[in-house]
Design an enzyme around this catalytic site. Sequence first.
Site, PDB file in Angstrom:
ATOM      1  N   GLN A  97       7.156  -2.042  -7.168  1.00  0.00           N
ATOM      2  CA  GLN A  97       7.372  -0.368  -7.071  1.00  0.00           C
ATOM      3  C   GLN A  97       7.625   1.136  -7.651  1.00  0.00           C
ATOM      4  O   GLN A  97       8.605   1.057  -6.537  1.00  0.00           O
ATOM      5  CB  GLN A  97       5.699  -0.085  -5.633  1.00  0.00           C
ATOM      6  N   TYR A 167       3.672  11.288  -4.519  1.00  0.00           N
ATOM      7  CA  TYR A 167       4.148  11.386  -4.971  1.00  0.00           C
ATOM      8  C   TYR A 167       4.786  12.273  -6.065  1.00  0.00           C
ATOM      9  O   TYR A 167       3.875  12.957  -6.912  1.00  0.00           O
ATOM     10  CB  TYR A 167       5.018   9.850  -5.187  1.00  0.00           C
ATOM     11  N   ARG A 343      -1.615  -4.241   5.800  1.00  0.00           N
ATOM     12  CA  ARG A 343      -1.116  -4.507   7.075  1.00  0.00           C
ATOM     13  C   ARG A 343      -1.894  -5.847   7.535  1.00  0.00           C
ATOM     14  O   ARG A 343      -0.377  -6.515   8.820  1.00  0.00           O
ATOM     15  CB  ARG A 343      -1.904  -3.303   7.739  1.00  0.00           C
TER      16      ARG A 343
END
Length: 393
Positions: A97, A167, A343
Site C-alpha cells: 500500500q 490521506y 482483523r
Amino acid sequence: MKVFTPSKIAGLELKNRIIRAGCFEGMCQNGQVTDQLIEHHRRVAEGGVAMTTLAYCAVSKDGRAFGHELWIRNEILPDLKKFTAAIHKEGAKASIQLGHCGFFTSKKVIGKRPLGASPKLCVFTLSYCREMTQSDIEEKINDFVNASLLAKKAGFDAIEIHAGHGYLLSQFLSPWTNKRKDEYGGSLENRLRFPVEVINQVRNVLGPEFPVLIKMNQRDGMPEGIDIEDAIQVAKAFENAGASALIPSAGFTSNVPFLMLRGNLPVKEMSNNQTSLLNRIGLKLFGRFMVPEHPYEPLFLLEGSKQIQAAVNIPVIYIGGTDSLSGMNQIMDEGFDFVQIGRATIQDPDFVKKLESGEITKSECDHCNRCVAAMDAGGVYCVSNEMGFLKKK
Ligand SMILES: Cc1cc2nc3c(=O)[nH]c(=O)nc-3n(C[C@H](O)[C@H](O)[C@H](O)COP(=O)(O)O)c2cc1C
C-alpha cells in the site's frame, strides 16, 4: 465454494478471492523492513490468503506520520525482496500500500512543515500544513511513480494506492481539506485532477497487466466530506485513469478514524502509547469526544460498496466487517470479485485455512480494536487472543 476458487486482477492470477487488507503493522522501526514484519506476513500468507498487503508505506520521506512507518527508497530494495520472497514461498502473492499522509504528517518525524491540499491545522500533530504548489504536486506524482516502479522491482505482484481514509490524495478529493481556488480545487472534476494524474502515470509506467488497486472512500464521514454520490463519480474516474480494482472503504484518519473499523474505542490503550504528555492527557480526557464511536456490524460497508460496484466494470474488492464464511459467501453472491480482510487475520492468521477446512465458520475477533493501539506499541497483534498467534515476543 466460489470464495475459494481462483480469479484474476488484471494479469495476476490469485488462488482464491481473499486478500489480507492493509493493516499498519507498526514493525518498521526507523523506517526499516524488519524480520518481525516479514514473519507477520509470512504467517498470514501461510494461513491461506491469496495475497497479503504490506500496509501503509510512504512514497517519500516527507509522507510519514510516525517514525515506525516505512518509506520507499532504493536502500531498502534488498529487504523488500526478502519480504516478497517469503510470501511467494508460501504460495501467496504480495501487494504493497503506497500513500502520503499529507496534512497529518508529523513535523517532528519529517523535519519540515507538512504539505496539504490547503493550509490546515491537524489537532493530533498540532502542525499547520502549507498548501502544495504546482511543483510540489509534480514532485509527489513522481514520488508515486518511482515508488510503484521500485515496488515492482522488489517483486510485489500488485500495488495499492491509498486514495481514501483522509490521506493526501483523499485530502484533495475532500472539500473539508481542499479549499483551493486553482484547477485542483472547487468542482469534483478539479479535486480529482491530482489523484487521477497519479493513477494515470503509475499505470503508464507499470504497463497494462500490472494490478493497480485503489483504496478509496465511499464516504468521508463528516458533513463537509465526500459522500456516496461523489464517490461513484470518483470510482468511475479512477477506472478511466487505469485502476485495475477498487476497494471502497470509509473514514478520515484525522477525525473519524473508527468509521473504517467500527466497534470499541481503545482510548485508554491509545493514550498510553502517546509519546507527548500533552497528547496522553488530551486523549485520556477528551478521547471519547475527539474520536467518534461507531457500533460494529458484519459487512458494515455493504450498501455503498454495492452502489460503487454497479457503477464500474472493474473488480470491486469488498472491505469492512467480513468475519465469517456466511459473510464471505454473501459478498460473492452480491457479485463482488474479491474480499479484503483485516482483523480476522490479525486475530488468527490461519482464519482462511480454518474456514476452508470447516474447522471454524466465524472469526473470534471481538472488535475490541486494541490491535490498533498495539501497532504503536511494538507491533500489531490480537490483544484479546491470549493464545497470541502474533503476540509480541
Ligand atoms: C490494526 C489495524 C491497522 C490498520 N491500518 C491500516 C492501514 O495502514 N491502511 C489502511 O488503508 N487501512 C488500515 N486499516 C483498516 C483495514 O484495512 C480495514 O479497512 C478495516 O480493518 C476493516 O476491515 P475488517 O473489518 O476486515 O477488519 C487498519 C486496521 C487495523 C485493524
